[in-house]
Design a protein around this motif. Structure first.
Motif, short mmCIF file in Angstrom:
data_model
loop_
_atom_site.label_atom_id
_atom_site.label_comp_id
_atom_site.label_asym_id
_atom_site.label_seq_id
_atom_site.Cartn_x
_atom_site.Cartn_y
_atom_site.Cartn_z
N UNK A 188 -20.97 19.47 3.60
CA UNK A 188 -22.21 19.47 2.82
C UNK A 188 -22.62 18.04 2.50
N UNK A 189 -21.66 17.22 2.07
CA UNK A 189 -21.95 15.82 1.76
C UNK A 189 -22.47 15.08 2.98
N UNK A 190 -21.83 15.29 4.13
CA UNK A 190 -22.25 14.59 5.34
C UNK A 190 -23.67 15.00 5.74
N UNK A 191 -23.98 16.28 5.58
CA UNK A 191 -25.34 16.74 5.87
C UNK A 191 -26.37 16.04 4.98
N UNK A 192 -26.05 15.92 3.70
CA UNK A 192 -26.96 15.24 2.78
C UNK A 192 -27.07 13.76 3.10
N UNK A 193 -25.94 13.15 3.45
CA UNK A 193 -25.93 11.73 3.79
C UNK A 193 -26.80 11.46 5.01
N UNK A 194 -26.65 12.28 6.05
CA UNK A 194 -27.44 12.11 7.26
C UNK A 194 -28.93 12.24 6.95
N UNK A 195 -29.27 13.18 6.08
CA UNK A 195 -30.68 13.38 5.73
C UNK A 195 -31.22 12.16 4.97
N UNK A 196 -30.46 11.67 4.00
CA UNK A 196 -30.93 10.53 3.20
C UNK A 196 -31.00 9.24 4.02
N UNK A 197 -30.08 9.09 4.97
CA UNK A 197 -30.05 7.87 5.78
C UNK A 197 -30.92 7.98 7.02
N UNK A 198 -31.51 9.16 7.25
CA UNK A 198 -32.30 9.40 8.46
C UNK A 198 -31.45 9.15 9.69
N UNK A 199 -30.22 9.65 9.66
CA UNK A 199 -29.27 9.49 10.77
C UNK A 199 -29.13 10.81 11.50
N UNK A 200 -29.02 10.74 12.83
CA UNK A 200 -28.94 11.97 13.60
C UNK A 200 -27.50 12.44 13.79
N UNK A 201 -26.52 11.55 13.53
CA UNK A 201 -25.13 11.96 13.67
C UNK A 201 -24.23 11.03 12.85
N UNK A 202 -22.94 11.32 12.87
CA UNK A 202 -21.98 10.56 12.09
C UNK A 202 -21.88 9.10 12.54
N UNK A 203 -22.07 8.87 13.81
CA UNK A 203 -21.95 7.51 14.31
C UNK A 203 -23.04 6.63 13.73
N UNK A 204 -24.24 7.14 13.62
CA UNK A 204 -25.32 6.37 13.01
C UNK A 204 -25.05 6.13 11.53
N UNK A 205 -24.43 7.10 10.86
CA UNK A 205 -24.00 6.89 9.48
C UNK A 205 -23.04 5.71 9.42
N UNK A 206 -22.10 5.67 10.35
CA UNK A 206 -21.11 4.59 10.40
C UNK A 206 -21.78 3.24 10.63
N UNK A 207 -22.75 3.19 11.51
CA UNK A 207 -23.44 1.94 11.80
C UNK A 207 -24.18 1.44 10.56
N UNK A 208 -24.87 2.35 9.86
CA UNK A 208 -25.62 1.96 8.67
C UNK A 208 -24.66 1.46 7.59
N UNK A 209 -23.56 2.18 7.39
CA UNK A 209 -22.58 1.77 6.37
C UNK A 209 -21.99 0.41 6.72
N UNK A 210 -21.74 0.19 8.01
CA UNK A 210 -21.19 -1.09 8.45
C UNK A 210 -22.20 -2.21 8.26
N UNK A 211 -23.45 -1.96 8.65
CA UNK A 211 -24.49 -2.99 8.50
C UNK A 211 -24.72 -3.34 7.03
N UNK A 212 -24.47 -2.36 6.16
CA UNK A 212 -24.63 -2.59 4.72
C UNK A 212 -23.43 -3.33 4.13
N UNK A 213 -22.42 -3.58 4.96
CA UNK A 213 -21.25 -4.31 4.51
C UNK A 213 -20.23 -3.47 3.75
N UNK A 214 -20.27 -2.16 3.96
CA UNK A 214 -19.40 -1.27 3.21
C UNK A 214 -18.21 -0.78 4.00
N UNK A 215 -18.12 -1.12 5.29
CA UNK A 215 -17.00 -0.63 6.10
C UNK A 215 -16.40 -1.79 6.88
#
Length: 215
Positions: A188-215
């Motif tokens: 459920x959390x991942x679904x909400x995260x993808x929606x808020x980040x406008x990400x189509x999958x988990x990998x794009x979530x990872x890229x955004x988190x990395x670019x933000x300096x969080x990973x």
């Protein structure tokens, strides 16, 4: 039920080797093969693969275009990109286009089989051995970094924890154990995260988190 896989690679020996490895697992069936992505949409419509493994460099229609065409489908299969470190920049673009992960062509047989099951299960192939290197090498920086930080600010504290765990390559089961929640809650959390980040999958979530300096 078997995981249905489609293979795209212009080298016959490569396809044969991958098919042999995958079909050594009784739960995987290679249902289609092609030398490029020219007919990828029709192929998916005909064979309904759960996973598409595609090479990057192929004649006429290569892997980057394949990821774009499949991402545009209403219910696309998971896409895994096959490559070498010689073409990292293309892999990064493929991930941005919506690929769920990537595999090096020297991946060990048991890792290849595990990766296909991971993709079929709706998770990204975020192997710490290679994906972190890729994300580190191609972190966008600059304006993209600020954009990523702005997107991450939309998340709740709990969602940020889950997003960082995704970026670190954790599976749903690992996230659930580490953050003391059920796997269904993680989903459920991942679904909400993808929606808020406008990400189509988990990998794009990872890229955004990395670019933000969080990973």
């Amino acid at each position: 039920m078997s995981v249905k896989v489609a293979l795209l690679d212009d080298e016959d020996l490569v396809r044969s080797g991958i098919r042999m490895i995958l079909e050594s697992d009784p739960e995987i069936a290679v249902v289609a093969e092609a030398v490029n992505g020219v007919g990828i949409v029709d192929l998916v419509a005909k064979f309904s693969p759960d996973v598409v493994l595609t090479d990057i460099q192929m004649p006429e229609v290569g892997g980057l275009e394949v990821t774009k065409r499949l991402a545009a489908l209403p219910d696309p299969p998971a896409v895994g990109v096959l490559t070498t470190f010689d073409v990292d920049e293309y892999v990064h673009e493929a991930l941005q286009n919506g690929a769920a992960g990537f595999l090096l062509k020297d991946t060990r047989p048991h890792e290849l089989i595990a990766a296909v099951h991971t993709l079929a299960g709706g998770e990204a192939m975020l192997s710490p051995r290679i994906t972190r290197k890729l994300l580190t090498t191609f972190s966008s920086g600059g304006g993209a970094a600020q954009s990523a930080k702005s997107k991450m600010d939309k998340l709740t504290a709990r969602e940020r924890e889950v997003a960082v765990a995704v970026a670190q390559g954790s599976s749903n089961a690992e996230i659930a154990a580490d953050l003391y929640m059920s796997q269904s809650t993680v989903k459920v959390h991942i679904g909400r995260i993808m929606h808020k980040l406008d990400a189509v999958n988990r990998t794009q979530v990872a890229i955004i988190a990395h670019d933000a300096g969080l990973a």
